[in-house]
Design a protein around this motif. Structure first.
Motif, PDB file in Angstrom:
ATOM      1  N   CYS A  89     -45.876 -41.358   3.106  1.00  0.00           N
ATOM      2  CA  CYS A  89     -44.641 -40.619   3.701  1.00  0.00           C
ATOM      3  C   CYS A  89     -43.633 -40.674   2.600  1.00  0.00           C
ATOM      4  CB  CYS A  89     -44.734 -41.356   4.818  1.00  0.00           C
ATOM      5  SG  CYS A  89     -43.090 -41.351   5.519  1.00  0.00           S
ATOM      6  N   ALA A  90     -43.108 -39.544   2.894  1.00  0.00           N
ATOM      7  CA  ALA A  90     -41.917 -39.685   2.377  1.00  0.00           C
ATOM      8  C   ALA A  90     -40.830 -38.651   2.947  1.00  0.00           C
ATOM      9  CB  ALA A  90     -42.327 -38.400   0.916  1.00  0.00           C
ATOM     10  N   ALA A  91     -39.221 -38.659   2.483  1.00  0.00           N
ATOM     11  CA  ALA A  91     -38.267 -38.400   3.567  1.00  0.00           C
ATOM     12  C   ALA A  91     -37.716 -37.939   1.889  1.00  0.00           C
ATOM     13  CB  ALA A  91     -37.321 -39.753   3.149  1.00  0.00           C
ATOM     14  N   SER A  92     -36.949 -36.655   2.613  1.00  0.00           N
ATOM     15  CA  SER A  92     -35.847 -36.178   1.432  1.00  0.00           C
ATOM     16  C   SER A  92     -35.209 -35.452   2.275  1.00  0.00           C
ATOM     17  CB  SER A  92     -37.151 -34.298   0.729  1.00  0.00           C
ATOM     18  OG  SER A  92     -35.424 -34.187   0.068  1.00  0.00           O
ATOM     19  N   VAL A  93     -33.546 -34.967   1.149  1.00  0.00           N
ATOM     20  CA  VAL A  93     -32.519 -34.731   2.121  1.00  0.00           C
ATOM     21  C   VAL A  93     -32.103 -33.339   1.955  1.00  0.00           C
ATOM     22  CG1 VAL A  93     -30.538 -37.079   1.602  1.00  0.00           C
ATOM     23  CG2 VAL A  93     -31.151 -34.691   0.087  1.00  0.00           C
ATOM     24  N   LEU A  94     -33.275 -32.785   0.921  1.00  0.00           N
ATOM     25  CA  LEU A  94     -33.545 -31.211   1.412  1.00  0.00           C
ATOM     26  C   LEU A  94     -34.411 -30.988   2.489  1.00  0.00           C
ATOM     27  CD1 LEU A  94     -35.289 -31.109  -2.195  1.00  0.00           C
ATOM     28  CD2 LEU A  94     -32.887 -30.679  -1.543  1.00  0.00           C
ATOM     29  N   PRO A  95     -33.285 -29.645   2.654  1.00  0.00           N
ATOM     30  CA  PRO A  95     -34.372 -28.523   4.367  1.00  0.00           C
ATOM     31  C   PRO A  95     -35.716 -29.046   4.069  1.00  0.00           C
ATOM     32  CG  PRO A  95     -32.819 -27.496   2.867  1.00  0.00           C
ATOM     33  CD  PRO A  95     -33.024 -28.810   2.336  1.00  0.00           C
ATOM     34  N   ALA A  96     -36.274 -28.439   5.572  1.00  0.00           N
ATOM     35  CA  ALA A  96     -37.368 -28.573   5.306  1.00  0.00           C
ATOM     36  C   ALA A  96     -37.946 -27.443   4.255  1.00  0.00           C
ATOM     37  CB  ALA A  96     -38.473 -28.961   6.463  1.00  0.00           C
ATOM     38  N   HIS A  97     -37.545 -26.632   4.560  1.00  0.00           N
ATOM     39  CA  HIS A  97     -38.349 -24.903   3.741  1.00  0.00           C
ATOM     40  C   HIS A  97     -38.379 -25.499   2.894  1.00  0.00           C
ATOM     41  CE1 HIS A  97     -34.716 -23.672   2.255  1.00  0.00           C
ATOM     42  NE2 HIS A  97     -34.465 -23.933   3.394  1.00  0.00           N
ATOM     43  N   ALA A  98     -37.798 -26.448   2.159  1.00  0.00           N
ATOM     44  CA  ALA A  98     -36.933 -26.905   0.440  1.00  0.00           C
ATOM     45  C   ALA A  98     -38.362 -27.271   0.146  1.00  0.00           C
ATOM     46  CB  ALA A  98     -36.357 -27.026  -0.144  1.00  0.00           C
ATOM     47  N   VAL A  99     -38.357 -28.653   0.757  1.00  0.00           N
ATOM     48  CA  VAL A  99     -39.781 -29.816   0.598  1.00  0.00           C
ATOM     49  C   VAL A  99     -40.915 -28.803   0.196  1.00  0.00           C
ATOM     50  CG1 VAL A  99     -40.924 -31.680   1.876  1.00  0.00           C
ATOM     51  CG2 VAL A  99     -39.039 -31.287   1.257  1.00  0.00           C
ATOM     52  N   ARG A 100     -41.722 -27.561   1.059  1.00  0.00           N
ATOM     53  CA  ARG A 100     -42.222 -27.347   1.190  1.00  0.00           C
ATOM     54  C   ARG A 100     -42.692 -26.139  -0.101  1.00  0.00           C
ATOM     55  NH1 ARG A 100     -46.858 -26.105   0.148  1.00  0.00           N
ATOM     56  NH2 ARG A 100     -48.253 -24.204   1.017  1.00  0.00           N
ATOM     57  N   ASP A 142     -41.639 -33.193  -5.846  1.00  0.00           N
ATOM     58  CA  ASP A 142     -40.608 -33.890  -6.642  1.00  0.00           C
ATOM     59  C   ASP A 142     -39.042 -34.183  -6.029  1.00  0.00           C
ATOM     60  OD1 ASP A 142     -42.448 -31.446  -9.280  1.00  0.00           O
ATOM     61  OD2 ASP A 142     -42.767 -33.610  -8.671  1.00  0.00           O
ATOM     62  N   GLY A 143     -39.535 -32.634  -5.086  1.00  0.00           N
ATOM     63  CA  GLY A 143     -37.735 -33.207  -4.177  1.00  0.00           C
ATOM     64  C   GLY A 143     -37.379 -34.587  -2.918  1.00  0.00           C
ATOM     65  N   MET A 144     -38.379 -34.746  -3.218  1.00  0.00           N
ATOM     66  CA  MET A 144     -38.521 -36.161  -2.204  1.00  0.00           C
ATOM     67  C   MET A 144     -37.931 -37.217  -2.578  1.00  0.00           C
ATOM     68  SD  MET A 144     -39.831 -34.894  -0.327  1.00  0.00           S
ATOM     69  CE  MET A 144     -40.201 -35.665   1.241  1.00  0.00           C
ATOM     70  N   ASP A 145     -37.324 -38.350  -1.625  1.00  0.00           N
ATOM     71  CA  ASP A 145     -35.892 -39.575  -2.282  1.00  0.00           C
ATOM     72  C   ASP A 145     -36.893 -40.638  -2.087  1.00  0.00           C
ATOM     73  OD1 ASP A 145     -34.064 -37.697  -1.129  1.00  0.00           O
ATOM     74  OD2 ASP A 145     -33.524 -37.696  -3.339  1.00  0.00           O
ATOM     75  N   TYR A 146     -37.906 -41.279  -1.591  1.00  0.00           N
ATOM     76  CA  TYR A 146     -38.146 -42.588  -1.026  1.00  0.00           C
ATOM     77  C   TYR A 146     -38.901 -41.984  -0.560  1.00  0.00           C
ATOM     78  CZ  TYR A 146     -33.416 -43.651  -1.044  1.00  0.00           C
ATOM     79  OH  TYR A 146     -31.936 -43.217  -1.123  1.00  0.00           O
ATOM     80  N   TRP A 147     -40.273 -42.778  -0.691  1.00  0.00           N
ATOM     81  CA  TRP A 147     -42.124 -42.965  -0.877  1.00  0.00           C
ATOM     82  C   TRP A 147     -42.158 -44.187  -0.088  1.00  0.00           C
ATOM     83  CZ3 TRP A 147     -44.766 -38.738  -1.935  1.00  0.00           C
ATOM     84  CH2 TRP A 147     -44.811 -37.555  -2.565  1.00  0.00           C
ATOM     85  N   GLY A 148     -42.915 -43.781   0.340  1.00  0.00           N
ATOM     86  CA  GLY A 148     -44.597 -45.442   1.276  1.00  0.00           C
ATOM     87  C   GLY A 148     -45.366 -45.175   0.344  1.00  0.00           C
ATOM     88  N   LYS A 149     -45.704 -46.625  -0.044  1.00  0.00           N
ATOM     89  CA  LYS A 149     -46.887 -47.217  -0.267  1.00  0.00           C
ATOM     90  C   LYS A 149     -48.606 -45.923  -0.334  1.00  0.00           C
ATOM     91  CE  LYS A 149     -45.195 -51.137  -1.567  1.00  0.00           C
ATOM     92  NZ  LYS A 149     -45.085 -52.784  -1.848  1.00  0.00           N
ATOM     93  N   GLY A 150     -48.555 -45.513   0.787  1.00  0.00           N
ATOM     94  CA  GLY A 150     -49.332 -44.765   0.868  1.00  0.00           C
ATOM     95  C   GLY A 150     -50.352 -46.156   2.060  1.00  0.00           C
ATOM     96  N   THR A 151     -51.591 -44.875   2.561  1.00  0.00           N
ATOM     97  CA  THR A 151     -52.655 -45.271   3.047  1.00  0.00           C
ATOM     98  C   THR A 151     -54.235 -43.859   3.369  1.00  0.00           C
ATOM     99  OG1 THR A 151     -52.694 -46.029   6.248  1.00  0.00           O
ATOM    100  CG2 THR A 151     -52.072 -44.265   5.623  1.00  0.00           C
ATOM    101  N   LEU A 152     -54.780 -44.818   3.176  1.00  0.00           N
ATOM    102  CA  LEU A 152     -56.307 -44.774   2.427  1.00  0.00           C
ATOM    103  C   LEU A 152     -56.682 -43.690   4.011  1.00  0.00           C
ATOM    104  CD1 LEU A 152     -58.165 -43.517   1.102  1.00  0.00           C
ATOM    105  CD2 LEU A 152     -59.463 -45.864   1.074  1.00  0.00           C
ATOM    106  N   VAL A 153     -57.348 -42.819   3.187  1.00  0.00           N
ATOM    107  CA  VAL A 153     -57.960 -42.325   4.796  1.00  0.00           C
ATOM    108  C   VAL A 153     -59.264 -42.071   4.208  1.00  0.00           C
ATOM    109  CG1 VAL A 153     -58.144 -39.981   5.751  1.00  0.00           C
ATOM    110  CG2 VAL A 153     -56.058 -41.228   5.884  1.00  0.00           C
ATOM    111  N   THR A 154     -60.524 -42.078   4.980  1.00  0.00           N
ATOM    112  CA  THR A 154     -61.421 -41.890   3.776  1.00  0.00           C
ATOM    113  C   THR A 154     -62.380 -40.970   5.719  1.00  0.00           C
ATOM    114  OG1 THR A 154     -61.870 -43.863   2.648  1.00  0.00           O
ATOM    115  CG2 THR A 154     -63.783 -42.682   3.313  1.00  0.00           C
ATOM    116  N   VAL A 155     -62.787 -39.762   4.436  1.00  0.00           N
ATOM    117  CA  VAL A 155     -63.776 -38.779   6.060  1.00  0.00           C
ATOM    118  C   VAL A 155     -65.498 -39.544   5.546  1.00  0.00           C
ATOM    119  CG1 VAL A 155     -64.054 -36.719   7.269  1.00  0.00           C
ATOM    120  CG2 VAL A 155     -61.950 -37.351   6.450  1.00  0.00           C
TER     121      VAL A 155
END
Length: 128
Positions: free
Chosen positions: A96-107, A113-126
């Motif tokens: 998960c990550a957060a950005s002050v940029l608008p969503a179309h820019a994040v895309r 690279d445009g994200m300001d903050y990040w979580g540590k992650g959660t593993l998904v195994t299929v």
């Protein structure tokens, strides 16, 4: 101190579903575009989905469109990723990550690279 904490990952069979959650603290949640990214073993981190500050606009990677849904609850400071029809190739650590940029820019930043903050992650195994 900003914190993003993901939850909801785990092991699921192909065709199954999971719902990831990410709860934020230390920031004004509604000021931020929220995004989900993933990194599979041996691969670069890649964009999955993004949602605008009010939930009005969403963007998806082509590989997950129609299967995944991103949403947010600003009252709970939480963003969600509903993942349906999961495939073995969806196996990855999801961030998960957060950005002050608008969503179309994040895309436009496929690697986050445009994200300001990040979580540590959660593993998904299929499993197949």
């Amino acid at each position: 101190q900003v914190q993003l904490v993901e939850s909801g990952g785990g092991l699921v069979q192909a065709g199954g579903s999971l719902r990831l959650s990410c709860t934020a603290s230390g920031l004004t949640f509604s000021d931020y575009t929220m995004g989900w990214f993933r990194q599979a073993p041996g691969k670069e981190r890649e964009f999955v989905a993004a949602v605008s500050w009010n939930g009005g606009s969403t963007y998806y990677a082509d590989s997950v469109a129609v299967r995944f849904t991103i949403s947010r609850d600003n009252g709970r400071n939480t963003v969600y990723l509903q993942m349906n029809s999961l495939k073995p190739e969806d196996t990855a650590v999801y961030y998960c990550a957060a950005s002050v940029l608008p969503a179309h820019a994040v895309r436009s930043y496929d690697r986050g690279d445009g994200m300001d903050y990040w979580g540590k992650g959660t593993l998904v195994t299929v499993s197949s």
